[in-house]
Design a protein around this motif. Structure first.
Motif, PDB file in Angstrom:
ATOM      1  N   GLY A 106     -14.835   5.935  -8.477  1.00  0.00           N
ATOM      2  CA  GLY A 106     -15.328   7.306  -8.399  1.00  0.00           C
ATOM      3  C   GLY A 106     -14.215   8.265  -8.000  1.00  0.00           C
ATOM      4  O   GLY A 106     -13.218   8.414  -8.710  1.00  0.00           O
ATOM      5  N   ASP A 107     -14.370   8.889  -6.849  1.00  0.00           N
ATOM      6  CA  ASP A 107     -13.415   9.899  -6.391  1.00  0.00           C
ATOM      7  C   ASP A 107     -12.252   9.323  -5.584  1.00  0.00           C
ATOM      8  O   ASP A 107     -11.413  10.088  -5.099  1.00  0.00           O
ATOM      9  N   VAL A 108     -12.213   8.020  -5.425  1.00  0.00           N
ATOM     10  CA  VAL A 108     -11.145   7.402  -4.641  1.00  0.00           C
ATOM     11  C   VAL A 108     -10.601   6.173  -5.355  1.00  0.00           C
ATOM     12  O   VAL A 108     -11.223   5.638  -6.280  1.00  0.00           O
ATOM     13  N   TRP A 109      -9.436   5.743  -4.918  1.00  0.00           N
ATOM     14  CA  TRP A 109      -8.909   4.440  -5.258  1.00  0.00           C
ATOM     15  C   TRP A 109      -9.224   3.487  -4.123  1.00  0.00           C
ATOM     16  O   TRP A 109      -9.032   3.830  -2.944  1.00  0.00           O
ATOM     17  N   LEU A 110      -9.730   2.305  -4.448  1.00  0.00           N
ATOM     18  CA  LEU A 110      -9.885   1.232  -3.480  1.00  0.00           C
ATOM     19  C   LEU A 110      -8.780   0.217  -3.740  1.00  0.00           C
ATOM     20  O   LEU A 110      -8.522  -0.145  -4.895  1.00  0.00           O
ATOM     21  N   ALA A 111      -8.146  -0.250  -2.668  1.00  0.00           N
ATOM     22  CA  ALA A 111      -7.019  -1.153  -2.859  1.00  0.00           C
ATOM     23  C   ALA A 111      -6.989  -2.207  -1.773  1.00  0.00           C
ATOM     24  O   ALA A 111      -7.503  -2.029  -0.674  1.00  0.00           O
ATOM     25  N   LYS A 112      -6.348  -3.317  -2.087  1.00  0.00           N
ATOM     26  CA  LYS A 112      -6.149  -4.381  -1.113  1.00  0.00           C
ATOM     27  C   LYS A 112      -4.992  -4.023  -0.193  1.00  0.00           C
ATOM     28  O   LYS A 112      -4.178  -3.131  -0.477  1.00  0.00           O
ATOM     29  N   GLU A 113      -4.922  -4.721   0.922  1.00  0.00           N
ATOM     30  CA  GLU A 113      -3.768  -4.693   1.810  1.00  0.00           C
ATOM     31  C   GLU A 113      -3.253  -6.120   1.938  1.00  0.00           C
ATOM     32  O   GLU A 113      -3.810  -7.049   1.358  1.00  0.00           O
ATOM     33  N   LEU A 114      -2.205  -6.307   2.703  1.00  0.00           N
ATOM     34  CA  LEU A 114      -1.672  -7.653   2.904  1.00  0.00           C
ATOM     35  C   LEU A 114      -2.747  -8.586   3.445  1.00  0.00           C
ATOM     36  O   LEU A 114      -2.931  -9.701   2.973  1.00  0.00           O
TER      37      LEU A 114
ATOM     38  N   PRO B  73      -6.414 -14.416   6.685  1.00  0.00           N
ATOM     39  CA  PRO B  73      -5.723 -14.853   5.460  1.00  0.00           C
ATOM     40  C   PRO B  73      -5.025 -13.693   4.762  1.00  0.00           C
ATOM     41  O   PRO B  73      -5.435 -12.534   4.858  1.00  0.00           O
ATOM     42  N   VAL B  74      -3.981 -14.030   4.037  1.00  0.00           N
ATOM     43  CA  VAL B  74      -3.187 -13.064   3.289  1.00  0.00           C
ATOM     44  C   VAL B  74      -3.703 -12.974   1.859  1.00  0.00           C
ATOM     45  O   VAL B  74      -4.181 -13.961   1.296  1.00  0.00           O
ATOM     46  N   TRP B  75      -3.605 -11.786   1.282  1.00  0.00           N
ATOM     47  CA  TRP B  75      -3.961 -11.583  -0.129  1.00  0.00           C
ATOM     48  C   TRP B  75      -3.199 -12.593  -0.989  1.00  0.00           C
ATOM     49  O   TRP B  75      -1.982 -12.713  -0.868  1.00  0.00           O
ATOM     50  N   ASP B  76      -3.913 -13.283  -1.867  1.00  0.00           N
ATOM     51  CA  ASP B  76      -3.284 -14.387  -2.597  1.00  0.00           C
ATOM     52  C   ASP B  76      -3.566 -14.370  -4.098  1.00  0.00           C
ATOM     53  O   ASP B  76      -3.550 -15.408  -4.754  1.00  0.00           O
TER      54      ASP B  76
ATOM     55  N   LEU C 271      11.808 -13.900   5.650  1.00  0.00           N
ATOM     56  CA  LEU C 271      12.739 -13.104   6.450  1.00  0.00           C
ATOM     57  C   LEU C 271      12.207 -12.777   7.838  1.00  0.00           C
ATOM     58  O   LEU C 271      12.958 -12.776   8.817  1.00  0.00           O
ATOM     59  N   PHE C 272      10.896 -12.506   7.931  1.00  0.00           N
ATOM     60  CA  PHE C 272      10.378 -11.904   9.158  1.00  0.00           C
ATOM     61  C   PHE C 272       9.196 -12.623   9.801  1.00  0.00           C
ATOM     62  O   PHE C 272       8.814 -12.263  10.918  1.00  0.00           O
ATOM     63  N   ASP C 273       8.579 -13.582   9.130  1.00  0.00           N
ATOM     64  CA  ASP C 273       7.377 -14.252   9.625  1.00  0.00           C
ATOM     65  C   ASP C 273       6.220 -13.261   9.725  1.00  0.00           C
ATOM     66  O   ASP C 273       6.037 -12.581  10.736  1.00  0.00           O
ATOM     67  N   ILE C 274       5.413 -13.186   8.703  1.00  0.00           N
ATOM     68  CA  ILE C 274       4.335 -12.205   8.663  1.00  0.00           C
ATOM     69  C   ILE C 274       3.106 -12.632   9.461  1.00  0.00           C
ATOM     70  O   ILE C 274       2.140 -11.861   9.554  1.00  0.00           O
ATOM     71  N   ARG C 275       3.130 -13.815  10.058  1.00  0.00           N
ATOM     72  CA  ARG C 275       1.968 -14.263  10.839  1.00  0.00           C
ATOM     73  C   ARG C 275       2.036 -13.677  12.252  1.00  0.00           C
ATOM     74  O   ARG C 275       2.199 -14.395  13.241  1.00  0.00           O
ATOM     75  N   GLN C 276       1.917 -12.349  12.324  1.00  0.00           N
ATOM     76  CA  GLN C 276       1.950 -11.655  13.608  1.00  0.00           C
ATOM     77  C   GLN C 276       1.165 -10.357  13.482  1.00  0.00           C
ATOM     78  O   GLN C 276       0.909  -9.870  12.379  1.00  0.00           O
ATOM     79  N   HIS C 277       0.806  -9.798  14.632  1.00  0.00           N
ATOM     80  CA  HIS C 277      -0.017  -8.583  14.614  1.00  0.00           C
ATOM     81  C   HIS C 277       0.648  -7.441  13.858  1.00  0.00           C
ATOM     82  O   HIS C 277      -0.028  -6.650  13.198  1.00  0.00           O
ATOM     83  N   GLY C 278       1.961  -7.319  13.949  1.00  0.00           N
ATOM     84  CA  GLY C 278       2.657  -6.226  13.287  1.00  0.00           C
ATOM     85  C   GLY C 278       2.601  -6.259  11.778  1.00  0.00           C
ATOM     86  O   GLY C 278       2.988  -5.300  11.111  1.00  0.00           O
ATOM     87  N   TRP C 279       2.110  -7.369  11.217  1.00  0.00           N
ATOM     88  CA  TRP C 279       1.904  -7.493   9.782  1.00  0.00           C
ATOM     89  C   TRP C 279       0.425  -7.589   9.417  1.00  0.00           C
ATOM     90  O   TRP C 279      -0.050  -6.887   8.532  1.00  0.00           O
ATOM     91  N   LEU C 280      -0.292  -8.471  10.075  1.00  0.00           N
ATOM     92  CA  LEU C 280      -1.657  -8.809   9.666  1.00  0.00           C
ATOM     93  C   LEU C 280      -2.736  -8.076  10.455  1.00  0.00           C
ATOM     94  O   LEU C 280      -3.919  -8.290  10.206  1.00  0.00           O
ATOM     95  N   ASN C 281      -2.342  -7.237  11.398  1.00  0.00           N
ATOM     96  CA  ASN C 281      -3.360  -6.499  12.154  1.00  0.00           C
ATOM     97  C   ASN C 281      -2.860  -5.094  12.445  1.00  0.00           C
ATOM     98  O   ASN C 281      -2.613  -4.721  13.585  1.00  0.00           O
ATOM     99  N   ILE C 282      -2.694  -4.326  11.396  1.00  0.00           N
ATOM    100  CA  ILE C 282      -2.316  -2.922  11.522  1.00  0.00           C
ATOM    101  C   ILE C 282      -3.137  -2.114  10.527  1.00  0.00           C
ATOM    102  O   ILE C 282      -3.379  -2.539   9.402  1.00  0.00           O
ATOM    103  N   GLN C 283      -3.574  -0.938  10.965  1.00  0.00           N
ATOM    104  CA  GLN C 283      -4.329  -0.021  10.112  1.00  0.00           C
ATOM    105  C   GLN C 283      -3.784   1.383  10.358  1.00  0.00           C
ATOM    106  O   GLN C 283      -3.890   1.913  11.460  1.00  0.00           O
ATOM    107  N   ALA C 284      -3.200   1.954   9.324  1.00  0.00           N
ATOM    108  CA  ALA C 284      -2.524   3.241   9.475  1.00  0.00           C
ATOM    109  C   ALA C 284      -3.246   4.337   8.708  1.00  0.00           C
ATOM    110  O   ALA C 284      -3.854   4.103   7.658  1.00  0.00           O
TER     111      ALA C 284
END
Length: 369
Positions: free
Chosen positions: A40-48, A103-106, A119-132
């Motif tokens: 409709g009036d928005v785009w819906l998208a996945k995150e990591l 879980p990560v988008w797969d 490079l960075f290990d994404i299994r941490q809050h700074g990757w998998l638990n952020i909402q901006a």
């Protein structure tokens, strides 16, 4: 100047446990595991992380009210389709999520995520638990880009202070207002130039910015990470997107409602019209102010924020002024993180507080007003 926004909401069950179903939601709407769909009036998208879904207005706008209309219609459509099956929640982090359970988008783009993880290990809050909450502001030419970049850079500590909304991590108050940024600014510590401690260095020309990006890309190439050598790898609090001809403000926590998100967009834009602002511009001073904002929200910067609000009001359009009282309320009575922490400290159950936040999103209402 046109403006666009991007919004990230966690997907929850009735008790606010995060649900890793963004892929199932997108598939139910369009029939396949797409990473982004027009809704409709928005785009819906996945995150990591599969526990979050992103909502973006279909198009940028000049009027803030036009953005709000697109987003509220998108949310209304989402609720009509899914009813009470899912409870969407704003805030800068999910307050009870544990990263080992997310879980990560797969379904696509796995090569990017694998490189980031190596490079960075994404299994941490700074990757998998952020909402901006992301605010995108257009620029016309190189001189406007440089001016806007430097002005936004100097505003970041104050914007962090009034938008902080992540005081709870894994069910506990931490004493900080913006835990999202505490984790986010360390999520690529192996290459600190990518994030710049949230506050990027001042630039004199576009070439300054391009030199910074090229130095990051050289480092990535040396680590066999050429796939990440794109403008979006920049993770500072404000970044340049030449491909979209806009500046992205990335330092802001998601709020409890679209109405509140729009208020902060309405606060930023008139401040960019001021010829001068009584704010710090030195890197060390800005980093210190950002730390104060992350830790204390508005409480350590009230005088400066009041002065800034008066300037915003004087330079605002009628459209923007309709939203600014929400900002004033946050300055005077505390950012969302301060208010959430206060309620929990006084004995209110976290699930009760989250239910109030969810209602604000569903009804498009600013908390406390």
């Amino acid at each position: 100047m046109t403006i666009g926004t991007e919004h990230e909401f966690s997907i929850n069950d009735s008790e606010f446990h995060p649900l890793p179903v963004s892929d199932q939601i997108l598939k139910e709407i369009c029939g396949s595991f797409e990473s982004e769909i027009l809704f409709g009036d928005v785009w819906l998208a996945k995150e990591l992380q599969k526990t979050v879904i992103e909502m973006v207005p279909r198009s940028p706008a000049v009027e803030i009210a036009a953005l709000e209309s697109q987003l509220t219609q998108g949310l209304s459509r989402f609720y009509r389709i899914f009813g009470n099956r899912y409870r969407l929640l704003g805030l800068g982090m999910h307050p009870t999520a544990r990263v080992h359970e997310i879980p990560v988008w797969d379904h696509d783009e796995g090569e990017y995520y694998r490189t980031y993880d190596r490079l960075f290990d994404i299994r941490q809050h700074g990757w998998l638990n952020i909402q901006a909450l992301q605010i995108n502001l257009s620029f016309q030419d190189s001189s406007e880009l440089v001016f806007l970049f430097n002005r936004i850079r100097s505003l970041l500590p104050y914007l962090i202070a009034i938008t902080a909304s992540s005081p709870v991590v894994e069910g506990k108050l931490t004493g900080s207002c913006d835990n999202r940024l505490l984790f986010y600014r360390q999520n690529q510590k192996e290459l600190p130039a990518i994030c710049s401690g949230i506050i990027p260095e001042k630039i004199r020309t576009v070439a300054d910015h391009k030199r910074r990006m090229e130095s990051i890309w050289r480092e990535l190439r040396s680590r066999d990470a050429d796939i990440l050598c794109e403008e979006w790898v920049d993770s500072a609090g404000v970044i340049v997107r030449f491909s979209r001809k806009c500046l992205e403000i990335k330092a802001l926590d998601e709020q409890e409602s679209i109405r509140s998100d729009m208020a902060f967009a309405a606060f930023v834009r008139p401040l960019l019209r001021c010829h001068t602002l009584p704010v710090e511009t030195g890197q060390d001073a800005l980093l210190e102010l950002a730390e104060l904002a992350v830790q204390r929200g508005t409480s350590g910067l009230k005088d400066e924020l009041r002065q800034m609000y008066d300037l915003a009001w004087r330079n605002a359009t009628p459209d923007e002024r309709g939203y600014l009282p929400i900002v004033r309320d946050r300055i005077e009575n505390g950012c969302l993180a301060e208010r959430i922490a206060g309620r929990i400290s006084r004995g209110k159950a976290l699930t009760t507080v989250l239910a109030d936040m969810e209602t604000c999103l569903r009804e498009n209402r600013a908390y406390g007003l």
